[in-house]
Design a protein around this motif. Structure first.
Motif, PDB file in Angstrom:
ATOM      1  N   ILE A 166       0.842  -1.219   0.002  1.00 34.04           N
ATOM      2  CA  ILE A 166       0.021  -0.042   0.094  1.00 34.04           C
ATOM      3  C   ILE A 166       0.838   1.201  -0.094  1.00 34.04           C
ATOM      4  CG2 ILE A 166      -1.645   1.320   1.312  1.00 34.04           C
ATOM      5  CD1 ILE A 166      -2.789  -1.224   0.173  1.00 34.04           C
ATOM      6  N   GLN A 167       0.717   2.249  -0.772  1.00 31.76           N
ATOM      7  CA  GLN A 167       1.414   3.526  -0.792  1.00 31.76           C
ATOM      8  C   GLN A 167       0.852   4.575  -0.140  1.00 31.76           C
ATOM      9  OE1 GLN A 167       0.955   4.229  -5.196  1.00 31.76           O
ATOM     10  NE2 GLN A 167       3.376   3.596  -5.179  1.00 31.76           N
ATOM     11  N   ARG A 168      -0.278   4.509   0.217  1.00 33.02           N
ATOM     12  CA  ARG A 168      -0.889   5.709   1.373  1.00 33.02           C
ATOM     13  C   ARG A 168      -1.719   4.663   2.266  1.00 33.02           C
ATOM     14  NH1 ARG A 168      -1.836   7.615  -3.915  1.00 33.02           N
ATOM     15  NH2 ARG A 168      -4.253   7.025  -3.784  1.00 33.02           N
ATOM     16  N   ASP A 169      -1.807   5.685   3.511  1.00 32.78           N
ATOM     17  CA  ASP A 169      -2.517   4.847   4.551  1.00 32.78           C
ATOM     18  C   ASP A 169      -3.911   4.826   4.073  1.00 32.78           C
ATOM     19  OD1 ASP A 169      -0.237   5.161   6.115  1.00 32.78           O
ATOM     20  OD2 ASP A 169      -0.830   6.771   7.435  1.00 32.78           O
ATOM     21  N   MET A 170      -4.804   3.861   4.594  1.00 34.03           N
ATOM     22  CA  MET A 170      -6.053   3.768   4.283  1.00 34.03           C
ATOM     23  C   MET A 170      -6.796   3.245   5.442  1.00 34.03           C
ATOM     24  SD  MET A 170      -5.641   1.445   0.693  1.00 34.03           S
ATOM     25  CE  MET A 170      -7.496   1.287   0.523  1.00 34.03           C
ATOM     26  N   PHE A 225      -1.542   0.694   6.341  1.00 37.43           N
ATOM     27  CA  PHE A 225      -0.589   1.853   6.493  1.00 37.43           C
ATOM     28  C   PHE A 225       0.471   1.982   5.251  1.00 37.43           C
ATOM     29  CE2 PHE A 225      -1.983   0.613  10.782  1.00 37.43           C
ATOM     30  CZ  PHE A 225      -2.458   1.841  10.944  1.00 37.43           C
ATOM     31  N   ALA A 226       0.866   2.984   4.887  1.00 34.66           N
ATOM     32  CA  ALA A 226       1.685   3.222   3.814  1.00 34.66           C
ATOM     33  C   ALA A 226       3.206   2.146   4.030  1.00 34.66           C
ATOM     34  CB  ALA A 226       2.393   4.581   3.584  1.00 34.66           C
ATOM     35  N   SER A 273     -12.127   2.171   2.878  1.00 33.57           N
ATOM     36  CA  SER A 273     -11.429   2.819   1.849  1.00 33.57           C
ATOM     37  C   SER A 273     -11.455   1.699   0.559  1.00 33.57           C
ATOM     38  CB  SER A 273      -9.827   3.272   2.186  1.00 33.57           C
ATOM     39  OG  SER A 273      -9.965   4.066   3.010  1.00 33.57           O
ATOM     40  N   ASP A 320      -5.578   3.721  -6.935  1.00 33.00           N
ATOM     41  CA  ASP A 320      -4.170   3.605  -7.351  1.00 33.00           C
ATOM     42  C   ASP A 320      -3.311   3.588  -6.288  1.00 33.00           C
ATOM     43  OD1 ASP A 320      -4.923   6.209  -6.278  1.00 33.00           O
ATOM     44  OD2 ASP A 320      -3.933   7.240  -7.794  1.00 33.00           O
ATOM     45  N   GLN A 321      -3.552   2.884  -4.927  1.00 32.44           N
ATOM     46  CA  GLN A 321      -2.688   2.902  -3.862  1.00 32.44           C
ATOM     47  C   GLN A 321      -1.666   2.025  -4.023  1.00 32.44           C
ATOM     48  OE1 GLN A 321      -5.986   3.182  -3.874  1.00 32.44           O
ATOM     49  NE2 GLN A 321      -6.708   4.453  -2.389  1.00 32.44           N
TER      50      GLN A 321
END
Length: 129
Positions: free
Chosen positions: A53-57, A104-105, A61, A65-66
């Motif tokens: 995962i590239q960004r916190d979710m 989490f990222a 959510s 494109d994460q």
């Protein structure tokens, strides 16, 4: 200045210098480099691409494109991680899936933390069971 204070100060300074010297000698030496043809070679570590995962979710959510492939040491890949070797089309597969738990990222994606697209969300999150 009193003689006893000068002696105590001298002992304290000597002890501090000795402690600094011992600490410097105890620090770890850098690992030796392997040199081949006058070029330093780093030790080889086997890597595997893991979907992360590239960004916190947060809970609920939707994945768009994460996701990204990230190289991980093969020894650190655990059961449940999604790897490119096993599922090369995984980035497209999980688009539209919903986060069942917070993520989490930089965290590897796991199926246990997702609800597939089109499935019931409220009945599958832990707070509503």
């Amino acid at each position: 200045m009193n003689t006893s204070r000068l002696i105590i100060l001298g002992v304290a300074v000597t002890t501090a210098i000795g402690a600094g010297y011992v600490a410097k000698q105890m620090s770890a030496a850098p690992p030796p480099q392997i040199i081949v043809d006058n070029t330093p070679v780093e030790p080889a570590v086997k890597l595997a691409d893991v979907l992360v995962i590239q960004r916190d979710m947060g809970v609920g959510s939707v994945i768009a494109d994460q996701l990204a492939w990230q190289a991980w040491p093969a020894d650190g890949v655990r059961e449940g991680f999604i790897t490119r070797d096993v599922e090369p089309e995984a980035m497209n597969t999980f688009i539209g899936a919903v986060a069942r738990l917070p993520m989490f990222a930089g965290e590897p994606l796991r199926r246990t933390k997702l609800i597939d697209a089109g499935q019931a969300f409220m009945s599958s999150i832990p707070a509503f069971r």
